[in-house]
Every structure is written in C-alpha cells, then in structure tokens.
Design a protein around this motif. Structure first.
Motif, mmCIF file in Angstrom:
data_model
loop_
_atom_site.group_PDB
_atom_site.id
_atom_site.type_symbol
_atom_site.label_atom_id
_atom_site.label_comp_id
_atom_site.label_asym_id
_atom_site.label_seq_id
_atom_site.Cartn_x
_atom_site.Cartn_y
_atom_site.Cartn_z
ATOM 1 N N LYS A 18 0.811 -1.239 0.000
ATOM 2 C CA LYS A 18 0.000 0.000 0.000
ATOM 3 C C LYS A 18 0.831 1.271 0.000
ATOM 4 C CE LYS A 18 -1.608 -1.113 3.792
ATOM 5 N NZ LYS A 18 -1.321 -0.587 5.002
ATOM 6 N N SER A 36 -1.782 7.166 6.753
ATOM 7 C CA SER A 36 -2.501 7.235 8.032
ATOM 8 C C SER A 36 -1.864 6.344 9.096
ATOM 9 C CB SER A 36 -3.980 6.877 7.846
ATOM 10 O OG SER A 36 -4.105 5.562 7.366
ATOM 11 N N GLY A 37 -1.208 5.243 8.664
ATOM 12 C CA GLY A 37 -0.551 4.372 9.637
ATOM 13 C C GLY A 37 0.511 5.120 10.433
ATOM 14 N N TYR A 40 -0.866 6.651 13.603
ATOM 15 C CA TYR A 40 -1.037 5.708 14.723
ATOM 16 C C TYR A 40 0.324 5.329 15.302
ATOM 17 C CZ TYR A 40 -5.910 5.553 13.472
ATOM 18 O OH TYR A 40 -7.212 5.929 13.222
ATOM 19 N N ARG A 41 1.310 5.172 14.425
ATOM 20 C CA ARG A 41 2.671 4.863 14.896
ATOM 21 C C ARG A 41 3.202 6.025 15.747
ATOM 22 N NH1 ARG A 41 5.766 0.863 11.926
ATOM 23 N NH2 ARG A 41 4.344 -0.302 10.619
ATOM 24 N N ARG A 93 9.399 3.025 11.944
ATOM 25 C CA ARG A 93 9.155 1.888 11.053
ATOM 26 C C ARG A 93 9.422 0.537 11.686
ATOM 27 N NH1 ARG A 93 5.479 3.871 8.288
ATOM 28 N NH2 ARG A 93 6.020 5.890 7.458
ATOM 29 N N GLY A 98 5.071 -0.650 15.214
ATOM 30 C CA GLY A 98 3.877 -1.112 14.494
ATOM 31 C C GLY A 98 2.915 -1.824 15.436
ATOM 32 N N ALA A 101 1.282 0.696 17.599
ATOM 33 C CA ALA A 101 0.286 1.418 16.791
ATOM 34 C C ALA A 101 -0.996 0.608 16.709
ATOM 35 C CB ALA A 101 0.843 1.673 15.391
ATOM 36 N N SER A 102 -0.846 -0.690 16.497
ATOM 37 C CA SER A 102 -2.024 -1.536 16.350
ATOM 38 C C SER A 102 -2.809 -1.604 17.667
ATOM 39 C CB SER A 102 -1.567 -2.891 15.819
ATOM 40 O OG SER A 102 -2.359 -3.924 16.232
ATOM 41 N N ARG A 111 -8.938 6.932 17.614
ATOM 42 C CA ARG A 111 -9.369 7.055 16.210
ATOM 43 C C ARG A 111 -10.131 8.372 16.013
ATOM 44 N NH1 ARG A 111 -7.921 2.306 13.999
ATOM 45 N NH2 ARG A 111 -8.477 3.142 11.979
ATOM 46 N N GLY A 131 -4.168 3.139 4.277
ATOM 47 C CA GLY A 131 -4.406 2.740 5.665
ATOM 48 C C GLY A 131 -5.202 1.464 5.784
ATOM 49 N N ASP A 133 -8.733 1.855 7.102
ATOM 50 C CA ASP A 133 -10.153 2.240 7.086
ATOM 51 C C ASP A 133 -10.395 3.489 6.255
ATOM 52 O OD1 ASP A 133 -8.811 4.045 8.688
ATOM 53 O OD2 ASP A 133 -10.440 4.248 10.134
ATOM 54 N N MET A 134 -9.539 3.704 5.252
ATOM 55 C CA MET A 134 -9.705 4.901 4.418
ATOM 56 C C MET A 134 -11.033 4.831 3.657
ATOM 57 S SD MET A 134 -7.009 6.704 5.054
ATOM 58 C CE MET A 134 -7.363 6.152 6.680
ATOM 59 N N ARG A 182 -0.383 -8.781 14.283
ATOM 60 C CA ARG A 182 -0.887 -7.417 14.070
ATOM 61 C C ARG A 182 -2.099 -7.435 13.137
ATOM 62 N NH1 ARG A 182 1.251 -2.703 11.205
ATOM 63 N NH2 ARG A 182 3.189 -3.711 10.588
ATOM 64 N N ASP A 186 -5.849 -6.232 13.912
ATOM 65 C CA ASP A 186 -6.482 -5.191 13.086
ATOM 66 C C ASP A 186 -7.799 -5.679 12.480
ATOM 67 O OD1 ASP A 186 -4.362 -3.580 13.660
ATOM 68 O OD2 ASP A 186 -3.390 -3.745 11.698
ATOM 69 N N ARG A 189 -10.639 -6.442 15.609
ATOM 70 C CA ARG A 189 -11.063 -5.415 16.576
ATOM 71 C C ARG A 189 -12.485 -4.954 16.265
ATOM 72 N NH1 ARG A 189 -6.831 -1.134 14.043
ATOM 73 N NH2 ARG A 189 -8.117 -0.439 12.326
HETATM 74 O O1 C5P Z 1 0.238 0.918 7.863
HETATM 75 P P1 C5P Z 1 1.079 0.772 9.108
HETATM 76 O O2 C5P Z 1 1.772 -0.534 9.216
HETATM 77 O O3 C5P Z 1 2.030 1.914 9.295
HETATM 78 O O4 C5P Z 1 0.027 0.872 10.320
HETATM 79 C C1 C5P Z 1 0.381 0.610 11.649
HETATM 80 C C2 C5P Z 1 -0.864 0.209 12.429
HETATM 81 O O5 C5P Z 1 -1.731 1.345 12.544
HETATM 82 C C3 C5P Z 1 -1.726 -0.881 11.798
HETATM 83 O O6 C5P Z 1 -1.317 -2.184 12.162
HETATM 84 C C4 C5P Z 1 -3.123 -0.563 12.305
HETATM 85 O O7 C5P Z 1 -3.356 -1.139 13.575
HETATM 86 C C5 C5P Z 1 -3.102 0.932 12.508
HETATM 87 N N1 C5P Z 1 -3.827 1.644 11.447
HETATM 88 C C6 C5P Z 1 -5.196 1.752 11.569
HETATM 89 N N2 C5P Z 1 -5.896 2.479 10.650
HETATM 90 C C7 C5P Z 1 -5.277 3.070 9.630
HETATM 91 C C8 C5P Z 1 -3.873 2.945 9.468
HETATM 92 C C9 C5P Z 1 -3.172 2.204 10.406
HETATM 93 O O8 C5P Z 1 -5.785 1.202 12.484
HETATM 94 N N3 C5P Z 1 -5.984 3.781 8.778
#
Ligand code: C5P
Length: 225
Positions: A18, A36-37, A40-41, A93, A98, A101-102, A111, A131, A133-134, A182, A186, A189
């Motif tokens: 992605k 967007s990830g 959260y990170r 990264r 990660g 973030a999750s 959120r 992301g 949930d875009m 992870r 995701d 949830r």
């Molecule tokens: O995409 P990335 O690996 O950077 O995202 C890290 C974490 O952020 C994901 O595993 C997910 O839990 C959360 N995330 C999310 N919604 C998004 C983008 C990321 O819940 N739109």
C-alpha cells in the motif's frame, strides 16, 4: 455545490505494498499523500516516550490530538518524519512501533482524535490515502477504493526487505509472526476493523511489480473521472 476534492483510498494488511503504491500514485497524479498508519505509529511512539500506558485511552487520545508532527524528505528524496522536532523516521518503522500502533488504533477515542487531522489532508487537486479504514470510515465517499492484498509469505518478505533497507535487522520468521499477530488484531477489533469497503476493488499484488499495480489503479482512476 463545489465539487469534492477526489480521493483514492488504498486499504489492506501490512506488507501488501500500500505505502509504496500510494506514494507512486500520488507522484504520478500530482496528488497529496496521507500515510494514516504513520499517525497511529506516532501516537504509540509519543506515548511510550512520555511513559503513558497503551491502555490509557483518555491520555492516548490527548497525545493523538496534540501530535506535533512534520512530514518531509531528505536530500535523496527518502521520507523523513519529525515528532516534537526530532527525527523519528527509523524508530517509526520498527515492528515494535507497528505493534504499539495496532494497540492504540483499537481504541475509539484515539481514532476519533485523529479523524480531523486525516481529513485535513484532502486538498486540491486530490489525495491518495493509505491505511486500514480509508474507504470504510475516513473517506467513505472516496471516488475510488482499492483493497490491496498479497500472500502472507510475500508480505513478510517485502516488509523484511523494506526494514533491512532502513537498517533495521530482524529475522524473517519473527517478522512473519509479528505481522500475523498485528493483522489478526487489526481485522478482529470491534472499531474500524480491517475489511474491504463494499464498493472496493480487490487487487492481489502477489508476484506483481509495483509498476503493474500502479498502472492498474491509474486505469481505474481514469475510468472514474
Ligand atoms: O500501515 P502501518 O503498518 O504503518 O500501520 C500501523 C498500524 O496502525 C496498523 O497495524 C493498524 O493497527 C493501525 N492503522 C489503523 N488504521 C489506519 C492505518 C493504520 O488502524 N488507517
């Protein structure tokens, strides 16, 4: 009525490509980009630096709402991200960040706190947003929604290569396990789970080059306009 700024939403599990695909699409179209990830990170990282528990949803939502972040690139055009004026690109990264973030992403107040910031990236001439949930939540009215997948082995291999390129050393087996955990969190949830929007186009990137995936999406984008 003013026409809405177009959005291409790219969702999918980690390692599906992605991020890379979204960056190429944004470049080709001259659109803005939302990773967007990273938000959260950054929330997880800022919280751990401040000693805030990853279960304290009120304090975490405040961290998310007050993020002091700057996105840029270095002299080679590689992404660089600053948090509170400090370069956190590499730390952001890691699979550890990660996983954090999750965990914070499963909390509704976090959120909610990030939604306005995410939507503020929607500026002319258009936005490519990547992301989980875009297409389902943040830009549910996006003109094009893509759900990008790839086989579990290929996703782990790609992430491994990506991390190695950033100087982060981790075993493929351990990474595979972490990614699995992870993705399960995701997808299972209760808030904004990872799933394709009803009107999303499914695209399996296994064995496909970045260029092929980007071109397929550009073709759909053209159909749409
Ligand atoms: O995409 P990335 O690996 O950077 O995202 C890290 C974490 O952020 C994901 O595993 C997910 O839990 C959360 N995330 C999310 N919604 C998004 C983008 C990321 O819940 N739109």
């Amino acid at each position: 009525m003013k026409p809405k700024v177009p959005v291409i939403a790219i969702d999918g599990p980690s390692g599906s490509g992605k991020g890379t695909v979204a960056r190429h699409l944004a470049d080709r179209l001259g659109y803005h980009l939302l990773d967007s990830g990273a938000l959260y990170r950054l929330t997880a990282l800022a919280a751990s630096r401040r000693g805030i528990s990853l279960e304290d949803s009120g304090a975490l939502a405040k961290v998310a709402a007050d993020l002091d972040v700057h996105f840029g690139s270095d002299a080679h055009g590689e992404e660089q991200i600053w948090l509170d004026g400090q370069d956190v690109t590499t730390e952001l990264r890691t699979e550890e960040t990660g996983a954090g973030a999750s965990r914070v992403a499963a909390l509704q107040p976090v959120r909610d706190a990030l939604i306005t910031l995410q939507r503020s990236f929607r500026r002319a001439p258009g936005l490519v947003a990547d992301g989980r949930d875009m297409g389902t939540e943040v830009f549910a009215d996006a003109g094009l929604k893509v759900f990008l997948t790839a086989s579990a082995e290929e996703r782990a291999r790609r992430r491994h290569k990506q991390l190695k390129g950033k100087g982060i050393d981790v075993s493929l087996a351990a990474l595979s396990r972490d990614i699995d955990a992870r993705d399960r969190r995701d997808s299972e949830r209760s808030v904004a789970p990872l799933r394709p929007a009803e009107d999303a186009r499914m695209l399996d990137s296994s064995g496909q080059s970045i260029a092929a995936v980007v071109n397929a999406i550009l073709g759909w984008a053209k159909e749409m306009s």
